[in-house]
Scaffold this motif. Sequence first.
Motif, PDB file in Angstrom:
ATOM      1  N   ASN A  39       0.809  -1.210   0.000  1.00  0.00           N
ATOM      2  CA  ASN A  39       0.000   0.000   0.000  1.00  0.00           C
ATOM      3  C   ASN A  39       0.842   1.259   0.000  1.00  0.00           C
ATOM      4  OD1 ASN A  39      -2.787  -0.736  -0.038  1.00  0.00           O
ATOM      5  ND2 ASN A  39      -2.371  -1.822   1.855  1.00  0.00           N
ATOM      6  N   ILE A  58     -19.560  -2.291 -12.044  1.00  0.00           N
ATOM      7  CA  ILE A  58     -18.803  -1.824 -10.883  1.00  0.00           C
ATOM      8  C   ILE A  58     -18.095  -3.013 -10.237  1.00  0.00           C
ATOM      9  CG2 ILE A  58     -18.946  -0.667  -8.655  1.00  0.00           C
ATOM     10  CD1 ILE A  58     -21.462   0.707  -9.634  1.00  0.00           C
ATOM     11  N   LYS A  59     -16.767  -2.947 -10.209  1.00  0.00           N
ATOM     12  CA  LYS A  59     -15.988  -4.024  -9.583  1.00  0.00           C
ATOM     13  C   LYS A  59     -15.492  -3.546  -8.230  1.00  0.00           C
ATOM     14  CE  LYS A  59     -14.624  -6.413 -13.598  1.00  0.00           C
ATOM     15  NZ  LYS A  59     -13.943  -6.951 -14.585  1.00  0.00           N
ATOM     16  N   ARG A  60     -15.914  -4.246  -7.177  1.00  0.00           N
ATOM     17  CA  ARG A  60     -15.583  -3.788  -5.826  1.00  0.00           C
ATOM     18  C   ARG A  60     -14.438  -4.612  -5.253  1.00  0.00           C
ATOM     19  NH1 ARG A  60     -21.040  -3.969  -6.489  1.00  0.00           N
ATOM     20  NH2 ARG A  60     -22.085  -1.939  -6.359  1.00  0.00           N
ATOM     21  N   PHE A  61     -13.406  -3.942  -4.815  1.00  0.00           N
ATOM     22  CA  PHE A  61     -12.235  -4.639  -4.295  1.00  0.00           C
ATOM     23  C   PHE A  61     -12.106  -4.436  -2.797  1.00  0.00           C
ATOM     24  CE2 PHE A  61     -11.558  -4.148  -8.754  1.00  0.00           C
ATOM     25  CZ  PHE A  61     -11.060  -5.386  -9.116  1.00  0.00           C
ATOM     26  N   GLU A  62     -11.288  -5.322  -2.211  1.00  0.00           N
ATOM     27  CA  GLU A  62     -11.161  -5.389  -0.768  1.00  0.00           C
ATOM     28  C   GLU A  62     -10.675  -4.075  -0.154  1.00  0.00           C
ATOM     29  OE1 GLU A  62     -11.964  -7.732   1.211  1.00  0.00           O
ATOM     30  OE2 GLU A  62     -10.837  -7.426   3.051  1.00  0.00           O
ATOM     31  N   ASN A  65      -5.776  -0.368  -2.089  1.00  0.00           N
ATOM     32  CA  ASN A  65      -4.636  -0.763  -2.904  1.00  0.00           C
ATOM     33  C   ASN A  65      -5.014  -1.753  -3.978  1.00  0.00           C
ATOM     34  OD1 ASN A  65      -1.773  -1.019  -3.493  1.00  0.00           O
ATOM     35  ND2 ASN A  65      -2.194  -3.120  -2.888  1.00  0.00           N
ATOM     36  N   THR A  66      -5.863  -2.715  -3.607  1.00  0.00           N
ATOM     37  CA  THR A  66      -6.294  -3.702  -4.596  1.00  0.00           C
ATOM     38  C   THR A  66      -7.033  -3.004  -5.721  1.00  0.00           C
ATOM     39  OG1 THR A  66      -6.726  -4.972  -2.613  1.00  0.00           O
ATOM     40  CG2 THR A  66      -7.187  -6.047  -4.676  1.00  0.00           C
ATOM     41  N   VAL A 123      -6.603   0.067  -6.774  1.00  0.00           N
ATOM     42  CA  VAL A 123      -5.634   0.752  -7.630  1.00  0.00           C
ATOM     43  C   VAL A 123      -4.895  -0.266  -8.489  1.00  0.00           C
ATOM     44  CG1 VAL A 123      -3.519   2.126  -7.631  1.00  0.00           C
ATOM     45  CG2 VAL A 123      -5.382   2.679  -6.050  1.00  0.00           C
ATOM     46  N   SER A 124      -4.480  -1.365  -7.864  1.00  0.00           N
ATOM     47  CA  SER A 124      -3.761  -2.402  -8.624  1.00  0.00           C
ATOM     48  C   SER A 124      -4.606  -2.909  -9.785  1.00  0.00           C
ATOM     49  CB  SER A 124      -3.407  -3.584  -7.727  1.00  0.00           C
ATOM     50  OG  SER A 124      -2.557  -3.187  -6.705  1.00  0.00           O
ATOM     51  N   ALA A 125      -5.898  -3.080  -9.527  1.00  0.00           N
ATOM     52  CA  ALA A 125      -6.781  -3.587 -10.578  1.00  0.00           C
ATOM     53  C   ALA A 125      -6.799  -2.624 -11.758  1.00  0.00           C
ATOM     54  CB  ALA A 125      -8.187  -3.799 -10.030  1.00  0.00           C
ATOM     55  N   SER A 133      -3.293  -2.540 -13.486  1.00  0.00           N
ATOM     56  CA  SER A 133      -2.975  -3.727 -14.281  1.00  0.00           C
ATOM     57  C   SER A 133      -3.969  -3.921 -15.418  1.00  0.00           C
ATOM     58  CB  SER A 133      -2.953  -4.965 -13.387  1.00  0.00           C
ATOM     59  OG  SER A 133      -4.231  -5.184 -12.850  1.00  0.00           O
ATOM     60  N   GLY A 134      -4.884  -2.961 -15.582  1.00  0.00           N
ATOM     61  CA  GLY A 134      -5.781  -3.041 -16.727  1.00  0.00           C
ATOM     62  C   GLY A 134      -6.981  -3.924 -16.522  1.00  0.00           C
ATOM     63  N   GLN A 135      -7.229  -4.342 -15.300  1.00  0.00           N
ATOM     64  CA  GLN A 135      -8.377  -5.198 -15.038  1.00  0.00           C
ATOM     65  C   GLN A 135      -9.680  -4.397 -15.031  1.00  0.00           C
ATOM     66  OE1 GLN A 135      -8.399  -8.246 -15.252  1.00  0.00           O
ATOM     67  NE2 GLN A 135      -6.734  -9.309 -14.209  1.00  0.00           N
ATOM     68  N   PHE A 157      -3.498 -10.301 -10.903  1.00  0.00           N
ATOM     69  CA  PHE A 157      -2.702  -9.119 -11.229  1.00  0.00           C
ATOM     70  C   PHE A 157      -1.488  -9.453 -12.079  1.00  0.00           C
ATOM     71  CE2 PHE A 157      -4.561  -7.784  -7.058  1.00  0.00           C
ATOM     72  CZ  PHE A 157      -5.457  -6.897  -7.613  1.00  0.00           C
ATOM     73  N   GLN A 183     -11.653 -10.436  -2.237  1.00  0.00           N
ATOM     74  CA  GLN A 183     -10.725  -9.308  -2.280  1.00  0.00           C
ATOM     75  C   GLN A 183     -10.484  -8.813  -3.693  1.00  0.00           C
ATOM     76  OE1 GLN A 183      -7.343  -9.408   0.141  1.00  0.00           O
ATOM     77  NE2 GLN A 183      -8.424 -10.259   1.893  1.00  0.00           N
ATOM     78  N   SER A 207     -12.910  -8.760  -5.833  1.00  0.00           N
ATOM     79  CA  SER A 207     -14.255  -8.382  -6.263  1.00  0.00           C
ATOM     80  C   SER A 207     -15.095  -9.518  -6.827  1.00  0.00           C
ATOM     81  CB  SER A 207     -14.230  -7.200  -7.234  1.00  0.00           C
ATOM     82  OG  SER A 207     -14.085  -7.625  -8.559  1.00  0.00           O
ATOM     83  N   TYR A 250     -17.535 -11.678   0.546  1.00  0.00           N
ATOM     84  CA  TYR A 250     -17.655 -10.383  -0.126  1.00  0.00           C
ATOM     85  C   TYR A 250     -18.973  -9.736   0.284  1.00  0.00           C
ATOM     86  CZ  TYR A 250     -18.357  -7.182  -4.115  1.00  0.00           C
ATOM     87  OH  TYR A 250     -18.598  -6.101  -4.913  1.00  0.00           O
TER      88      TYR A 250
END
Lengths: 216, 237, 222, 248, 248
Positions: free
Chosen positions: A178, B142-146, B149-150, B152-154, B157-159, C78, C167, C169, C175
């Motif tokens: 992070n 809408i893709k919801r991440f944990e 940081n995840t 942003v990473s998504a 990385s183009g996800q 990733f 995590q 999504s 979740y």
Amino acid sequence: MVDFSLWDIVRNLLLAARWTVALSLIAFIGGGLVGLALLVARTARWPGAETLVSGYVQLFQGTPLLMQLFLAYFGLALFGLETSAWTAAAVALTLYTSAFLVEIWRGCVAAVPKGQWEAAQSLALSFGEQLRYVVLPQATRIAIAPTVGFLVQVVKGTALASVIGFVELTKAGTMITNATFAPFLVYSCVALMYFALCFPVSLYARTLEKKFHANH
Amino acid sequence: QAALDGVMKNKLIKIAVPTDFPPYGFVGVDLKPQGLDVDMANYIGSKLGVKVELVPVTSANRIPYLQTKKADLVISTLGKNAEREAVIDFTAAYSPFFQAVYAPKSMTITGFADLAGKSVAVTRGAIEDQELTKVAPPTADIKRFEDNNTTVSAFVSGQSQAIATGVSVADNMIKRNPQLGAEFKVLLKDSPNFIGVAKGEDALRLKVNEIIAAAKTSGDIDAMAKKWLGRPAGTLP
Amino acid sequence: MSIELDFWAVLAQWPLLVKGVVWTLGLTAISAVIGLVVGTLCAWARSSGPLWLRWLVGAYVELIRNTPFIVQLFFVFFGLPAAGVKLTPETASVIAMVVNLGAYAAEIIRAGIQATPKGQIEAAASLALSRVQTFVHVVLPPALKKVWPALTSQIIIVMLGSAVCGQISTQELSYAANLIQSRNFRAFEAFIVATAIYLLLSIGVRGLLNWAGPRFFFGGRR
Amino acid sequence: MPTTERTIVDIQQLRKSYGSNEVLKGIDLQVKAGEVIAIIGKSGSGKSTLLRCINGLEEFQAGALTVDDKPLLHKNAAAMRELRQHVGMIFQNFNLFPHLSVGRNVMLAPSLVKKTGSAEGAERARQLLARVGLGEKFDAFPDQLSGGQQQRVAIARALAMQPSVLLCDEITSALDPELVGEVLRVVESLAEEGMTLLMVTHEMGFARKVSDRVIFMHQGRVHEMGPPDKLFGSPETPELQQFLSSIH
Amino acid sequence: MPTTERTIVDIQQLRKSYGSNEVLKGIDLQVKAGEVIAIIGKSGSGKSTLLRCINGLEEFQAGALTVDDKPLLHKNAAAMRELRQHVGMIFQNFNLFPHLSVGRNVMLAPSLVKKTGSAEGAERARQLLARVGLGEKFDAFPDQLSGGQQQRVAIARALAMQPSVLLCDEITSALDPELVGEVLRVVESLAEEGMTLLMVTHEMGFARKVSDRVIFMHQGRVHEMGPPDKLFGSPETPELQQFLSSIH
Ligand SMILES: Nc1ncnc2c1ncn2[C@@H]1O[C@H](COP(=O)(O)OP(=O)(O)OP(=O)(O)O)[C@@H](O)[C@H]1O
Ligand SMILES: Nc1ncnc2c1ncn2[C@@H]1O[C@H](COP(=O)(O)OP(=O)(O)OP(=O)(O)O)[C@@H](O)[C@H]1O
Ligand SMILES: [Mg+2]
Ligand SMILES: [Mg+2]
């Protein structure tokens, strides 16, 4: 923002790995002792033990460790029981580990031929003596390999202790990620360190298994 | 009811802060938390004249820490809504938080309607998630991440094609990943951050409100915002 | 300490929970089926394949077994895009779960295969069965039967482990619980409900597999 | 043969079922001290079950059983241990403890149950092993021995507890034909020395030669009983006749 | 007995070692179609190894072996499968497939190897099971059968491939004495119908009665060979004399 050199990452992860090791040891020792007690209760066929132990196993194998940790730390506090993070981790990891170990070990005890029990019995040994001198020594030989193998699961399981505030290997990895926005690098290091911790253990388990099969 | 008394008696206040949310809370090379929320925590401690124990939390456990008295305050980019207010109490706001949608320059997004058929990464349960869920067209993915940081990473990385996140987070992300060519598209919400207090701890809440009010007048709040967000706090509720 | 638990605030969001359960079960079912196939193939490769294949499978198995699932998941989600493969979170989750279960199943099934009495293989050979026929019809069914409880446990471990797929999504059960709690801050309620559902799911899945195993995977007397 | 008139095993109307399957249907049997009894009969006729009842490995549902005038009480663990000190048993599969050396196999029970000192126990184990012709195998492990040797160790192990009665359940049937003789010779010498023996056996020649009394079991009952010459020479019941003809 | 002059198994100077331990030291043997051969000898003399070489379960180091004029080629999997369709084998431990019903045990190989249709296969399996006296056990599972019944199923299973030669390795030694007869009766009927049989056996009476030729193996060699009456009646070599006396 903050610039972590590779060495900073590795150093911090190594420091955090200490907690992973400490938590694993707690889990293993606690789980081993409780598991043994449950095993004896089950093997001795104490009234109700079978139902109780299998319910116990079902409960702790059937729910996520994450939730167990969470409820041990916060849930007990809800009832006014003040638990430190260490106590909660020890309790939850012990419960979880023992539930698996008692199952593994039960199989090992069952693998000792019935004739061994009977021979010991007909020599007038008490139940405790049958277990202590005849069955457990043989079951232990069978049990060492799968038990050491399970240690690997415990090591990886401690990653979830971050939910109650432990900054162990995985959590440290997340925190560093992070700050650095370099997930691949950091997670590669994390994976590598887990591998370095676990692989020797797996390897050892495998050698034990081979040795057992060889002089079997 | 006795949180403030306890704090004053022990000369110690336990404050939950994030470690996964730059620039509000993240770690330095010594793995010690730093950031706007951390500064705010230390600021409150010094005004109370007590030591501060920082408790690193995640979005999943920050409220339980408060509810079980394992933390006295939560300073962790908390946004306020009615449902949340049923569970904990909030002090006055202490920092601004703008959320916006970002996407590559090549993509035309002038309003929320343009999000139709596009995938947008967002941190699950954050205020921007709730906002976006309200305003985005139903065909937006809408893709919801944990955690932040995840998310942003998504995006990096183009996800996902777009990302909805805090402005300062996005600034940081764009600075570090110039190859993305990402830019500000639309403002989602201006949703300032509040400090969380356990339900009913009015004494503590009022005391913290006092400190915040004083800090607003003295310019300390603005200074903190400048230091971490690069702009003054503006008017806060 | 008095906190009023309000389970209705969580249960009122039942559509989310139901969706989570469906996803959790779906992910588990798909990865169990594919994972068992992968595991069986790897077990065969490792016990009777050519040497290079044994090494390859061995490396795969060790790599997976000695690193946490979440790290594997992150690499798929990733890491693969960096190599030009873009996956939806759901696909990434299934792939990670299959890869994970495959490695464990390979070891479990291999143990079952190794326990096959030599006489069984000789009997099959003397009946002119080919190696593949012997494996499929003579070695595998009793091996699966022997290790079925271990496989069942592993599938449940993978199901519980799928919680981390949230995590990235994937909208599985944890979740849903996290989404609910982050909206209304009812963390206890959400997690207790989720835990209870997980327990029911694992009891149900174990029952189902105990029932289905003898019927569809290995014959024999019940 | 040194048979006395003292009854050492007394079985009255013993009944034993596995579930709904009644395996022993009322057995009456009195064994005198020093008597050698051979039990013969078809597979499944209940021979093993009878022996296993006598030293309490199986619980029975009805009837009474006393050894040395002490009744067998299943619920009483102390009484069971006491009883088993008087009743030794040798199994078809030897059941030696694989993790202990031959010497320790023999010494284990005396040291635990009778609290025999270790020097004394070792001395006695050596004597017993010498008696069964295995004096030099004290430190060997069971898996280093042939089946016949293992079975002789099992006999020494049972003797170490100085039982009044020895139960033998087909102790030669797991042995290669060449190895049967060495075990039977040991059993024969025990019989000569006055040990009370109950043995289930398929070795009819041996039974005829060594036993004082032969019991033919059939479908859970003592179907015919008598001195070996009479039973083998002029069997009365058609079942025994058929049994004897089938095995030759 | 319907022995013809056609040689069906031809073994020339067969040598087989395990490591440095030479177990078969040059075996020569010709078996005519329809001949029944009993192989006897001490434990470890190489009887099982010889049988196992004949259907290719063991590789041998020197010599030649043909069945139905086809040489045994270890490297050639297709040729091995072809050979094994002509050579059936029955084992001491039955080796039935525990997960398949009796009927499916019998049908498995024909359906996989000969692609027999399932109706036809089932029909044939029923006939074979009836032939070994187990017509009504089609749907039973192996663990529901006695040892003797299991061995008869194993025979039916081997017959289902319609082999020209049947190898039997001590097929009654794992059986309770009462069950031996039922298996031997089936083997006897096979012999009468002209099946070529090579059987290792400890049942001397049976060997004498059924076989055309008896082979006495000793230390990896065919030590004495001849018609049963001659071998059992007037053994020539002292080894055979000693062997015969030891087993009675
Ligand atoms: N543990 C058990 N559970 C259920 N039935 C059993 C059990 N042990 C034995 N039996 C049944 O009890 C009957 C008598 O068995 P037992 O072992 O006493 O016979 P046996 O005369 O010793 O035969 P064998 O000569 O084969 O040893 C048999 O019908 C057997 O199936
Ligand atoms: N797989 C093996 N590896 C090494 N040596 C073996 C193996 N199988 C058999 N032998 C050895 O080969 C020799 C002959 O064994 P074989 O099984 O053919 O004897 P046998 O005549 O069938 O004896 P038995 O009557 O005991 O079955 C023995 O000395 C045995 O120890
Ligand atoms: Mg018996
Ligand atoms: Mg043999």
